[in-house]
Scaffold this active site. Structure first.
Site, short mmCIF file in Angstrom:
data_model
loop_
_atom_site.label_atom_id
_atom_site.label_comp_id
_atom_site.label_asym_id
_atom_site.label_seq_id
_atom_site.Cartn_x
_atom_site.Cartn_y
_atom_site.Cartn_z
N LYS A 77 0.90 -1.24 0.04
CA LYS A 77 0.11 -0.07 0.01
C LYS A 77 0.81 1.27 0.10
CE LYS A 77 -3.73 2.20 2.54
NZ LYS A 77 -4.86 1.77 3.66
N SER A 157 -9.83 2.11 2.60
CA SER A 157 -9.10 2.77 1.66
C SER A 157 -7.86 1.91 0.98
CB SER A 157 -8.33 3.90 2.57
OG SER A 157 -7.20 3.13 3.65
N SER A 181 -10.49 -0.01 7.05
CA SER A 181 -9.87 -0.17 5.54
C SER A 181 -9.13 -1.30 5.19
CB SER A 181 -8.73 1.10 5.66
OG SER A 181 -9.75 2.35 5.63
#
Length: 493
Positions: A77, A157, A181
């Protein structure tokens, strides 16, 4: 296909010399080349570096001294600082930021031989639940509704992480979970993800959103894959003052535990308005699976759950307002000149931050401002303590809780977007565990009538991720979720 394997299968295959780490890595790079223009999961692809890491992994494997993740291709990420590799937080303000250091979590994965394919997309600064807020464009969920080619969100997210794993563009991925998330994107994309207990994984080198909530965790194709990854990611870090000095157990071994005699709580507050009948049916199916595994089902109450979302959207923006003050155009990141220092700040942040980030900074600054601090932020902290206490009271009676992960299956781009508050409601089932800091595991449990994944969530006591892996593994076997996404109408992986 090499990309269709789970991490557990690839670990065995590499050691049995059925294929090399280089072959495995190149196979994933090929899929990225084919699909990333459509899915937009990766912001930065590090193909050449990945192949070099894979070659080094092959040498370790040949020598017979290789940790569990040696040669396993992962996506990172783009919130984790990676030395010498662009780290953007999906924001224009960090568009060209190249860290001179490695985050603790990614350093742990590299130590254990993982191969990094690149940095994956997210909601800007991890603020969102649809991965629609990235400065580098929205991520598309690889799954499709039956007979449609509608753009569905992957959740947020960590939407790029979830989409990359679901579309076989990586074997696993790192995510961060502030209010859901990791868990919510896992549910939308039909994969597994775990938010560990707050303090289990170091936050050092992870770009901060809300410091008292942010927690790193793994996302993978199975419960056991997540166990292998978390084994590597977790551990005490003296560089992080919130890191807890607690031994990391053998998570993979926990996946084979018996559940006989375990007590599973079903919180009544999670039967919330707006819960899809299909989600409710899958939840009941999960309860039945656990009964068959020898568990006792207990109805419980978490009375302050209803305040979870409101409390989160006071505390998280307040911390974001403080954390994002460092992006001022002076020390690093984007700089937009102005006639004065104030104008430099305003111009830099005006161009560098997206709408959702600005919205949360404004909310956070408001609740921290003179005259409102006591009324909002201080009161929210008191309610947060009550939410935590609810969980601790319930865990005196049961071993784990079983709940839905999200109120619906993945929604289409444009749906739920007119009102930001409607978007915030997607986190209704994940936020309470984040507020309490307890671990939560999400896994796919079935399909909707339109052929989309539906997920369930298992919540546990602080630092008892082992029990989550045991329960999740048993449910995974019962669910036998072998479905794969339809990338375009009629075309499957």
């Amino acid at each position: 296909m090499l990309t269709g394997m789970k991490i557990t299968e690839a670990v065995d295959g590499l050691r049995q010399k059925k294929f090399s780490a280089e072959e495995l890595t190149k196979a994933h790079i090929k899929v990225i080349d084919q699909l990333n223009d459509r899915i937009n999961a990766y912001i930065t692809v590090t193909a050449d570096a990945a192949i070099e890491q894979a070659k080094a992994a092959d040498q370790k494997l040949a020598a017979g001294d290789a940790p569990a993740l040696t040669g396993i291709p992962l996506a990172i990420k783009d919130l984790f600082c990676t030395k010498g590799v662009k780290t953007t937080a999906a924001s224009r303000i960090l568009e060209n930021f190249v860290p001179p250091y490695e985050s603790t979590v990614t350093a742990n994965l590299l130590r254990d031989g993982a191969v990094f394919l690149g940095k994956v997309n997210l909601d800007e600064f991890a603020m969102g639940s649809g991965n629609l807020n990235s400065a580098f464009g929205a991520v598309e969920n690889p799954w499709k509704r039956q007979g449609e080619d509608t753009f569905l969100v992957p959740g947020g997210s960590s939407g790029g992480s979830a989409a990359a794993v679901a579309a076989e563009m990586a074997m696993g991925a790192t995510g961060t979970d502030t209010g859901g998330s990791i868990r919510q994107p896992a549910a939308y994309c039909g994969i597994t993800g775990i938010k560990p207990t707050y303090g289990r994984c170091s936050r050092w080198g992870i770009i901060a959103y809300a410091s008292s909530l942010d927690q790193a965790g793994p996302m993978g194709k199975s419960v056991e894959d997540c166990a292998i990854m978390l084994q590597s990611m977790a551990g005490f870090d003296p560089k992080d003052s919130t890191s807890v000095d607690k031994e990391v157990p053998d998570y993979r071994a926990a996946c084979n535990r018996s559940l006989k005699g375990m007590k599973v709580g079903i919180p009544m507050e999670y039967r919330a308005p707006g819960l899809s009948p299909e989600i409710e049916a899958v939840w009941q199916q999960g309860i039945n699976w656990l009964k068959e595994a020898g568990c006792e089902i207990v109805d419980v109450s978490l009375p302050h759950t209803k305040y979870g979302l409101a409390t989160y959207y006071i505390i998280a923006p307040a911390e974001a307002s403080s954390n994002l003050a460092r992006y001022d155009g002076v020390r690093y990141g984007r700089r937009v000149a102005g006639a004065s220092l104030d104008e430099l700040y305003a111009n830099t942040r005006g161009e560098g931050f997206g709408d959702e980030v600005k919205r949360r900074i404004l909310m956070g600054t408001y609740v921290l401002s003179a005259g409102y601090y006591d009324a909002y932020y201080l009161r929210a902290q008191k309610v947060r303590k009550l939410i935590y206490q609810d969980f601790m009271n319930v865990f005196d009676k049961v071993d784990v809780l079983l709940t839905p992960t999200a109120p619906t299956a993945a929604f289409a781009k444009g749906e739920n977007q007119e009102d930001p508050v409607q978007m915030y409601l997607n986190d209704i089932f994940t936020v309470p565990a984040s507020m309490a800091g307890v671990p939560g595991l999400a896994l796919p449990a079935g399909l909707s009538g339109q052929g989309l994944p539906l997920g369930l969530q298992v919540l546990g006591r602080p630092f008892d991720e082992e029990t989550l892996f045991a329960v999740g593994s048993a449910m995974e076997k019962a669910a036998n979720f072998t479905h794969k996404p339809i990338l375009r109408a009629g075309v499957s992986l």
